[in-house]
Write an enzyme that holds these catalytic residues in place. Structure first.
Site, PDB file in Angstrom:
ATOM      1  CB  CYS A 116      -9.183   2.053   7.006  1.00  0.00           C
ATOM      2  SG  CYS A 116      -8.443   1.641   5.538  1.00  0.00           S
ATOM      3  CD  GLU A 134      -2.409  -1.523   2.728  1.00  0.00           C
ATOM      4  OE1 GLU A 134      -1.865  -0.956   3.457  1.00  0.00           O
ATOM      5  OE2 GLU A 134      -2.531  -2.283   2.710  1.00  0.00           O
TER       6      GLU A 134
END
Lengths: 654, 654
Positions: free
Chosen positions: A420, A325
């Site tokens: 998230c 990420e």
């Protein structure tokens, strides 16, 4: 010395009144928020808070993730400003009450840790997300105070801040550590803003300055922590919980992943986990804002430029490496692999907002609106109940069996193991008013165009202003000043806009853009009206030829909106399509498509499918086709299929 | 019923005498083999055999990998046929002696298992590579018998075969299992060939037929094994040794990775780990060859067509998925990600050879030579001491920091943790004579063109034949028959060849190609000479438009040789280069470059680098450039840099 920066308007002083962003605020209130609260309730996240508050609730085998309660607390507070809802308000107040009940005497408040490891505290800052969670609780509680005046929430947030001040710092007996996932920095600055108490600012300063430091008598905190945990527990604590550990390891060596490879003021190139990075840079910018520290400011500027020059995808998101990420190397922008996490775009948006406040420049606003329209909005389905974590620029579902595509999806999920993004989008949508207009001493800086009613806190006194626009669908923005005052109205002229004009009370006014803003300085009278007309024909965009994967390709944008082709409109194997440079891009308003969008069509060529061996002596024949593009933020709202942003361009007339 | 198939020539009856392949055999003898033996010695692989044989050798912390001793045993046997070397022969005989000494009374011979887990046997067939290793030892020992007449080696190989026959089968008390990594199938067939003993063929039949079977009273062996090991040991045995485990897991579910998801005769599409797949398909073909089983044959045909139609990279290798070294979905051929393992190309070559024997067709030979010239040779550096495991068609070193590129390298390694490819190449190069010419009852099938002297075992008696050629550098092949006999000479006409002619004793002879072979039937007299002239101008190749990543691109080939551009000749950012369809491809013999190669040049266009923002309103300017291509097998022999096979093609005159 505090730096002179642009002021944010209080939430109550800037309300969206129309246009596309307000439609999304409605979606937030009507769909996203109820849905997400329901998910948290079903998942047990709220039960865990009840348990931490001392209530008996049924045990669950899967306790849910309360991490994101903080973000939803925040989103709910904003939503209650957008629309009154006594039942929701009671629920929120009840939750605040539970949190205060659960909070330890010293202020510590982390229901999942309290329930599962009550005696452990701050043992594994590297991987636990412990302070990241505390930060989001603080931000959520502070939003309840800011938006609703809830003093109990402020008390509770202060308690967390006090706990952090007590545990962390350079003084003997305190922990000289910092969280593996920055976020608490933003919360501390916000707490300082709400209370004016210096100690919270000092705590922020400590977290910014301490990160990444090491020396002969002062080992790197993460080295020290891991060593201590191995000695004390015989293994890493909590670190082993990460299912991503194996993938991340190659990047952990020097803690670059955590932005802890260098002290903050030595950072120059953005690196590491994209969300961690942008959040930490926000903390740096907050500190620079407060202290006027030029060295820190220079680091922020350099980090921003690093993003802008080589690491931002065309949809305004970042994080090219799908596995960690993470921010990749400059110009490595693979459209079918980049992570482009929704949260990372939010982080970039928040960082841009701070840079804009620090040194106003249209470039910051340009990037912010790209992130907002093309990733934040793309992260949510039109029904508000499906979400993307990753936002690649090209998806070929046929290849998604591959392990390197494990993060790429052709369909938004209803929820995820790591949820998230959805509550992060929710809170950002809720507070959009905060970002639209900023205030100088005697200046109004209009950074985002949206229907808005706001009150500017100018030195000479409050001035009310109204903005009416259908931007980004249309380029006309009408701003009406409702009070008398001499001040400068500054309007962002996006870099993509080649022609624009400004009218004052109906008459064309000459104005030049400086640093991306056109200025109108005058004594405004109530009812004075400025109209900005931005031409926004659809246009082609090209990447720097150093962007290996995008060479010889073109993408289409209209205003700040990125366009893409979907299989639903164009059939399969989108890689077969070529766009001649001579093809005219035509736009069509389609009221009934995807909530109402301008689509773009162009005459294209497509390689025809012909039976034959896998490798052949001649090229395939081409057929003419009508390429149809839709705004990227609306993709994946129809049947599942391919999507593609960049198309090879044929140059005719060579 | 035994199927009538083409016969292989014994190794002693087919010796390479010149041309490029023989140069590689020299490289094998002079560089590769001494280097690889030295590595095995240094790494402790040979010491482990000495220890297993009862000698005291110094303990090593890293015991080396003896797995590949079998392959090197095989390569050494072939090398001794290529060039006499008394010292090497003594060393080989000594090694065979050690192996016989180490072998258990029941024939089991696996030095690493004997040293590390003497009481464990066949406990973890799923992951241990135990029979894979036994298979390679058998093949190595049988090569020593075939090439050198070493009876001790044959005894030793028989012992292993006997051990397998004793342990495995459907009879009560035997294991109804099979290895996670096929290979022993090929060895058993070879042992059957050397001894004529049916029991080895039956053992092969068992391994082929049992694989992937399951039923209500007969659980899938791998399910059963894992369950048994969890119960017996509380964890998987040996499975946890695999550092790849996490990556493979998604593909393990139904054992497709291991070609054990279906019984062999139900297989239709090639799937799973590429090397495992090709080896198992070889075993199936061997069994079909011996039994004439049409159903099995149909499965083999379908698997081969699956490769050919959608899964072979242009360099003749397979395995598109970089993480599990696996066969991907049809038409998913990412040039910068595909694994294209050298061993997988070897496996495909071996499978093609069997298919060629089963039902002669030039298509098999065409594919075999692509694999041989463009992957097997590319797997070794020109100095014979550096090796590629993966052979992608595009490398941009700047992006190799990414985790999805973990398998891609821009430079050959000197050795690797998993050194399966170098000794596999060594043994294949050593036995190339076996594949060049096959014999029918009264037919000679010339499948690979190379300098060769051979003796054909025709029904009418042995016939000697000589072939002289510089193929694949030149397209002229001269074949001289040295004995009188009436037989048909069949010469493969590659599908890429648009013009060819055949001359008999200097005079043009009309001949048509049927199933890829031109035939000359006559009574040959000693000295009769056939010359085949294959035109091989460099040419462009295009992929089926369903190959998503290769759309609108072209590659260049000359004869069977694939070409590529390297940074050394063309500067950086090869993705900036476009090839107009009108550009003439010119070839140039360069004696001093890369061991002597034809290079190819063409006038191309390149996007110019211009300073500016990452995304721009206009396309970059183009400059003319001379694109220079070298044979793919020679890449990465100069300074490290980019490499690219496919280039976007511009069509002019639209």
């Amino acid at each position: 010395m505090k730096r002179e920066v642009l002021k944010e308007l209080p939430l109550s002083a800037a309300a969206l009144t129309g246009g596309m962003l307000q439609e999304y605020q409605q979606l937030l209130v009507e769909e996203m928020l109820p849905y997400q609260i329901e998910i948290l309730e079903q998942g047990g996240a709220l039960d865990m808070i009840r348990r931490a508050a001392g209530y008996r609730v049924p045990e669950r085998t899967e306790p849910g993730r309360p991490t994101d309660v903080g973000k939803l607390l925040e989103a709910t507070a904003y939503a209650l400003l957008l629309r009154e809802d006594p039942a929701l308000k009671r629920k929120l107040e009840e939750l605040i009450g539970l949190l205060e009940q659960a909070q330890y005497a010293d202020g510590y408040l982390h229901p999942i840790m309290q329930a599962s490891r009550p005696s452990d505290r701050f043992l594994s800052l590297l991987m636990s997300h412990e302070m990241y969670t505390l930060g989001h609780y603080m931000e959520g509680l502070l939003a309840c105070y800011e938006a609703l005046g809830n003093e109990q929430a402020l008390r509770c947030a202060r308690g967390i801040g006090d706990c952090l001040c007590q545990w962390f710092g350079t003084e003997p007996g305190k922990i000289r550590g910092y969280d593996g996932h920055p976020e608490v920095e933003l919360a501390l600055y916000r707490l300082y803003g709400c209370t004016g108490e210096k100690k919270y600012l000092e705590c922020l300063r400590f977290f910014v300055e301490e990160r990444g430091r090491s020396g002969p008598e002062h080992p790197h905190y993460f080295d020290w922590e891991q060593q201590r945990n191995r000695e004390k527990f015989g293994k890493p604590v909590l670190g082993e919980l990460s299912r991503w550990a194996d993938r991340h390891r190659p990047y952990w060596g020097n803690y670059e992943y955590f932005q802890a490879h260098l002290p903050a003021r030595q950072l120059r190139e953005p690196t590491g986990h994209a969300v961690r990075a942008t959040y930490f840079y926000c903390g740096m910018a907050d500190l620079a804002m407060e202290t006027g520290d030029e060295e820190l400011m220079e680091a922020c500027r350099s980090l921003w430029q690093g993003f802008e020059q080589g690491n931002v995808a065309l949809n305004g998101s970042i994080g090219q490496d799908g596995f960690w990420e993470g921010i990749g190397r400059a110009y490595d922008l693979p459209p079918d692999y980049s992570y482009n996490e929704t949260c990372a775009a939010i982080g970039l948006f928040l960082f841009g907002h701070r840079m804009m406040r620090l040194e106003p420049d249209g470039a910051y606003g340009d990037q912010m609106e790209l992130s907002l329209y093309n990733t934040v909005l793309a992260g949510t389905s039109l029904d508000g109940r499906h979400y993307f974590y990753c936002n690649p620029l090209e998806v070929w579902p046929h290849s998604l069996y591959r392990y390197d595509k494990i993060h790429i999806q052709a369909r938004r999920y209803e929820w995820d193991d790591c949820p998230c993004c959805p509550p992060n989008e929710a809170r950002l949508l809720g507070e959009l008013g905060r970002f639209a207009v900023l205030s100088g001493r005697q200046e109004a800086w209009v950074n985002l165009y949206t229907g808005l009613r706001c009150t500017l806190p100018l030195d000479s006194g409050p001035v009310r202003m109204e903005m009416v626009t259908e931007y980004p669908r249309e380029g006309r923005i009408r701003i009406t000043v409702l009070d008398s005052a001499r001040f400068t109205l500054r309007l962002r002229i996006p870099a993509w806009c080649r022609e624009w004009r400004l009218l004052l009370n109906g008459e064309r006014t000459p104005a030049a853009a400086e640093k991306g803003f056109a200025a109108l300085e005058r004594s405004w009278q109530p009812g004075d009206c400025a109209v900005l007309e931005l031409e926004m024909p659809c246009r082609r965009v090209y990447a720097d030829p150093r962007a290996y994967h995008l060479a010889h390709q073109t993408a289409v944008m209209r205003g700040p909106l990125l366009y893409c082709a979907e299989q639903a409109d164009n059939g399969e194997l989108l890689s077969r399509i070529l766009l001649p440079d001579s093809s005219v891009l035509e736009e069509h308003w389609e009221e009934d498509l995807l909530g109402g969008v301008y689509t773009v069509t162009a005459e294209a060529r497509r390689a025809m499918l012909q039976e034959g061996p896998l490798y052949r002596a001649g090229p395939p024949a081409w057929e003419k086709m009508q390429l149809k593009l839709v705004p990227y933020y609306t993709w994946a709202n129809r049947e599942e299929g391919e999507m593609r942003v960049f198309f090879p361009e044929i140059r005719t007339g060579l």
